[in-house]
Design a protein around this motif. Structure first.
Motif, PDB file in Angstrom:
ATOM      1  N   GLY A  10      36.282   0.434  44.626  1.00 50.82           N
ATOM      2  CA  GLY A  10      34.850   0.179  44.649  1.00 50.82           C
ATOM      3  C   GLY A  10      34.423  -1.080  43.923  1.00 50.82           C
ATOM      4  N   MET A  11      35.327  -1.724  43.207  1.00 49.98           N
ATOM      5  CA  MET A  11      34.952  -2.894  42.413  1.00 49.98           C
ATOM      6  C   MET A  11      34.448  -4.076  43.245  1.00 49.98           C
ATOM      7  N   PRO A  12      35.053  -4.409  44.393  1.00 45.32           N
ATOM      8  CA  PRO A  12      34.495  -5.524  45.166  1.00 45.32           C
ATOM      9  C   PRO A  12      33.030  -5.305  45.550  1.00 45.32           C
ATOM     10  N   ARG A  13      32.672  -4.089  45.926  1.00 46.21           N
ATOM     11  CA  ARG A  13      31.266  -3.823  46.270  1.00 46.21           C
ATOM     12  C   ARG A  13      30.367  -3.951  45.049  1.00 46.21           C
ATOM     13  N   TYR A  14      30.858  -3.536  43.892  1.00 47.70           N
ATOM     14  CA  TYR A  14      30.073  -3.691  42.669  1.00 47.70           C
ATOM     15  C   TYR A  14      29.837  -5.167  42.384  1.00 47.70           C
TER      16      TYR A  14
ATOM     17  N   MET B 180      48.899 -13.776  47.583  1.00 43.86           N
ATOM     18  CA  MET B 180      47.660 -13.248  48.134  1.00 43.86           C
ATOM     19  C   MET B 180      47.745 -11.769  48.505  1.00 43.86           C
ATOM     20  N   ARG B 181      48.875 -11.119  48.240  1.00 40.77           N
ATOM     21  CA  ARG B 181      49.037  -9.737  48.674  1.00 40.77           C
ATOM     22  C   ARG B 181      47.992  -8.824  48.041  1.00 40.77           C
ATOM     23  N   GLU B 182      47.218  -8.147  48.888  1.00 39.94           N
ATOM     24  CA  GLU B 182      46.182  -7.193  48.469  1.00 39.94           C
ATOM     25  C   GLU B 182      45.128  -7.818  47.557  1.00 39.94           C
ATOM     26  N   SER B 183      44.948  -9.125  47.638  1.00 37.24           N
ATOM     27  CA  SER B 183      43.996  -9.777  46.740  1.00 37.24           C
ATOM     28  C   SER B 183      42.580  -9.269  46.992  1.00 37.24           C
ATOM     29  N   PRO B 184      41.843  -8.912  45.924  1.00 37.59           N
ATOM     30  CA  PRO B 184      40.456  -8.473  46.122  1.00 37.59           C
ATOM     31  C   PRO B 184      39.562  -9.577  46.681  1.00 37.59           C
ATOM     32  N   ALA B 185      40.009 -10.831  46.592  1.00 37.75           N
ATOM     33  CA  ALA B 185      39.215 -11.932  47.143  1.00 37.75           C
ATOM     34  C   ALA B 185      39.001 -11.756  48.647  1.00 37.75           C
ATOM     35  N   LEU B 186      40.002 -11.224  49.338  1.00 45.10           N
ATOM     36  CA  LEU B 186      39.876 -11.037  50.786  1.00 45.10           C
ATOM     37  C   LEU B 186      38.774 -10.031  51.107  1.00 45.10           C
ATOM     38  N   LYS B 187      38.735  -8.943  50.360  1.00 43.63           N
ATOM     39  CA  LYS B 187      37.683  -7.946  50.562  1.00 43.63           C
ATOM     40  C   LYS B 187      36.322  -8.522  50.181  1.00 43.63           C
ATOM     41  N   LEU B 188      36.278  -9.304  49.128  1.00 45.59           N
ATOM     42  CA  LEU B 188      35.011  -9.909  48.713  1.00 45.59           C
ATOM     43  C   LEU B 188      34.471 -10.853  49.780  1.00 45.59           C
TER      44      LEU B 188
ATOM     45  N   GLU C 179      30.405 -11.967  53.767  1.00 44.87           N
ATOM     46  CA  GLU C 179      30.051 -12.441  55.105  1.00 44.87           C
ATOM     47  C   GLU C 179      29.328 -11.363  55.909  1.00 44.87           C
ATOM     48  N   GLU C 180      29.656 -10.092  55.654  1.00 43.55           N
ATOM     49  CA  GLU C 180      28.899  -9.010  56.293  1.00 43.55           C
ATOM     50  C   GLU C 180      27.430  -9.045  55.877  1.00 43.55           C
ATOM     51  N   ARG C 181      27.180  -9.507  54.650  1.00 42.06           N
ATOM     52  CA  ARG C 181      25.802  -9.600  54.138  1.00 42.06           C
ATOM     53  C   ARG C 181      25.125 -10.908  54.522  1.00 42.06           C
ATOM     54  N   GLY C 182      25.828 -11.767  55.253  1.00 38.84           N
ATOM     55  CA  GLY C 182      25.213 -12.991  55.745  1.00 38.84           C
ATOM     56  C   GLY C 182      25.393 -14.209  54.879  1.00 38.84           C
ATOM     57  N   ALA C 183      26.252 -14.134  53.877  1.00 37.25           N
ATOM     58  CA  ALA C 183      26.492 -15.286  53.010  1.00 37.25           C
ATOM     59  C   ALA C 183      27.485 -16.244  53.659  1.00 37.25           C
ATOM     60  N   GLY C 184      27.363 -17.518  53.321  1.00 38.06           N
ATOM     61  CA  GLY C 184      28.344 -18.517  53.734  1.00 38.06           C
ATOM     62  C   GLY C 184      29.379 -18.677  52.640  1.00 38.06           C
ATOM     63  N   ILE C 185      30.651 -18.732  53.002  1.00 38.64           N
ATOM     64  CA  ILE C 185      31.721 -18.685  52.009  1.00 38.64           C
ATOM     65  C   ILE C 185      32.618 -19.915  52.108  1.00 38.64           C
TER      66      ILE C 185
ATOM     67  N   ALA D 249      45.103  -6.563  56.810  1.00 41.81           N
ATOM     68  CA  ALA D 249      43.763  -6.002  56.656  1.00 41.81           C
ATOM     69  C   ALA D 249      42.657  -6.989  57.028  1.00 41.81           C
ATOM     70  N   HIS D 250      42.921  -8.307  56.868  1.00 46.34           N
ATOM     71  CA  HIS D 250      41.876  -9.316  57.108  1.00 46.34           C
ATOM     72  C   HIS D 250      42.443 -10.476  57.931  1.00 46.34           C
ATOM     73  N   PRO D 251      42.857 -10.207  59.163  1.00 50.19           N
ATOM     74  CA  PRO D 251      43.486 -11.270  59.969  1.00 50.19           C
ATOM     75  C   PRO D 251      42.543 -12.426  60.280  1.00 50.19           C
ATOM     76  N   GLY D 252      41.241 -12.167  60.313  1.00 52.52           N
ATOM     77  CA  GLY D 252      40.290 -13.214  60.658  1.00 52.52           C
ATOM     78  C   GLY D 252      40.111 -14.276  59.591  1.00 52.52           C
ATOM     79  N   LEU D 253      40.625 -14.031  58.383  1.00 54.29           N
ATOM     80  CA  LEU D 253      40.475 -15.003  57.298  1.00 54.29           C
ATOM     81  C   LEU D 253      41.633 -15.992  57.241  1.00 54.29           C
TER      82      LEU D 253
END
Length: 448
Positions: free
Chosen positions: A310-314, A350-358, A363-369, A384-388
């Motif tokens: 839950g930390m990335p969402r926090y 980069m394995r399981e890096s929380p940066a990928l989830k962040l 981006e789901e919230r509309g921010a530019g990264i 888990a995040h092939p689009g990145l």
């Protein structure tokens, strides 16, 4: 037929003692490659096996493959003539001891994925011969060596403990740790029987400073899980305390640092934006899965996983709140510059890096990264995040910092200019307490 041929264990023990045994290491990643080089330094001839032909070619050419690895040491090992890398699994038959260092990930349903172990066991079985020692190092649930690896190898007609010898010795690699290296960290060793344990103990005893023999492979497997569950639970605890203390206006990093002054009964763990790496986010769930077989609940482990996941969402919520309060703008449409995307300080991993989830959440919230990471010039593919995959690091310049609405510190690499970030970014959200540790303060610096 002489006595050596009649007793494979004695013959192998003699070769280990004389350093004439050939060691095969399967998987030349963050665990296998340092282990292979340590075995060479101990006097053994080593063949490293990997299915990635590019990695094998780069190793044989003496080119860097892992950021923190001593490339000069790898070149020195190659120069001895006692080390080389190969993609040819048929060469496994020439190894006297085979050390398995392959991934043990989770499925998308968070269940153990032993496909790499099973495939490796099948490769070994094709050339398996009497007198070989096979050691699994990959982290897994207690019972894997006997319940998964052993049946595949014994299907060849060779019996564990008589013609072949199986052991488990969990890797204890801490990438980037210059104090506790592979050779100085004690090695836990458990065997499928006393003869296998003693052979594995003799082999590792020649490579590392000290071994810790235990009664069985399952015990050794449980040791590794216990170590990582201990870390996962305590990290979850301080992550939860971070949320609680923040609501009270208390700096959790200051609290932990002061508590660490107690010389007994306390050990500091530090909060962050979420768990990363190949161990802590994954290994505890190998035990929760196995525990179901015995109808035993693992509430601490599962709760720790829930808190840490839950930390990335926090962090995203803290960033949104800071943008609203200090910049008067919503997260949607804001330009966010991530500082560091590797899972750990001063690594390119980069394995399981929380940066990928962040990135995905923002981006789901509309921010530019955009992101800056001096060790990760390009984000590699991930399941888990092939689009990145393929996104590239931007230079950390005053212009880039002034152009963003907020800089989000995710990984606190030592080489990053935190004074520049503090001076030029209009808002800094720091998940690692990095700016404070580098003497940077200001109302526009928010901890998360």
């Amino acid at each position: 037929m002489d006595n050596l041929a009649q007793d494979p264990a004695d013959a192998l023990a003699r070769r280990i003692a004389e350093r004439t045994a050939v060691v095969g290491v399967i998987g030349l990643g963050y665990v296998g490659l340092p282990l292979a080089l340590a075995a060479v330094r101990a006097g053994f001839s080593v063949i490293g096996f990997d299915i990635n032909p590019d990695r094998v070619a780069r190793i044989n050419a003496g080119e860097p493959v892992i950021s923190h690895l001593d490339t000069a040491g790898m070149r020195a090992a190659l120069a001895t003539g006692r080390f080389r890398a190969s993609t040819e699994m048929d060469e496994l038959g020439t190894s006297d001891a085979i050390l398995i260092c392959v991934p043990t990930p989770l499925t998308p349903q968070r269940e153990p994925d032993l496909s790499y172990i099973r495939a490796t066991a099948a490769d070994i079985a094709r050339t398996l011969r009497p007198g070989q020692l096979v050691v699994l190092e990959s982290t897994t649930w207690p019972g894997t060596t006997e319940e998964v690896l052993k049946p595949i190898l014994e299907a060849t007609g060779l019996t564990s403990g008589r013609e072949i010898f199986l052991a488990f010795s969990p890797e204890r690699e801490d990438p980037g740790n210059r104090t506790h290296t592979l050779s100085t960290v004690p090695k836990v060793v458990g065997g499928d029987g006393a003869r296998a344990r003693d052979l594995a103990d003799a082999l590792y005893g020649a490579i590392v400073a000290r071994t810790v023999p235990v009664s069985s492979t399952a015990t050794a497997e449980a040791v590794k899980l216990t170590e990582n569950i201990f870390r996962a639970v305590n990290i979850a605890l301080v992550n939860e305390l971070k949320v609680v203390y923040d609501a009270m206006g208390i700096d959790v990093w200051e609290v932990i640092e002061a508590a660490a002054s107690k010389p007994f009964g306390y050990m500091p763990f530090w909060p962050g934006p979420g768990l990363g790496g190949h161990c802590i986010p994954i290994d505890p769930f190998y035990l929760t899965w196995k525990a179901r077989e015995f109808d035993v609940a693992t509430r601490f482990i599962e709760l720790a996983g829930e808190v840490n996941r839950g930390m990335p969402r926090y962090v995203v919520e803290r960033l949104a709140l800071a943008l609203d309060r200090q910049r008067g703008r919503p997260l949607g449409g804001a330009q966010i510059l991530l500082i560091g995307v590797a899972y750990k300080r001063d690594l390119d991993d980069m394995r399981e890096s929380p940066a990928l989830k962040l990135i995905a959440l923002l981006e789901e919230r509309g921010a530019g990264i955009a992101y800056h990471d001096p060790l990760v010039p390009e984000i590699p593919p991930s399941r888990a995040h092939p689009g990145l995959a393929g996104r590239r690091s931007v230079a950390l310049t005053p212009e880039a910092l002034r152009a963003c609405d907020a800089a989000l510190v995710v990984t606190d690499h030592d080489g990053i200019d935190y004074a520049l970030i503090a001076a030029e970014a209009p808002l800094v959200v720091d998940t690692r307490n990095a700016l404070a540790r580098h003497g940077q303060t200001g109302e526009h610096i928010v901890k998360a």
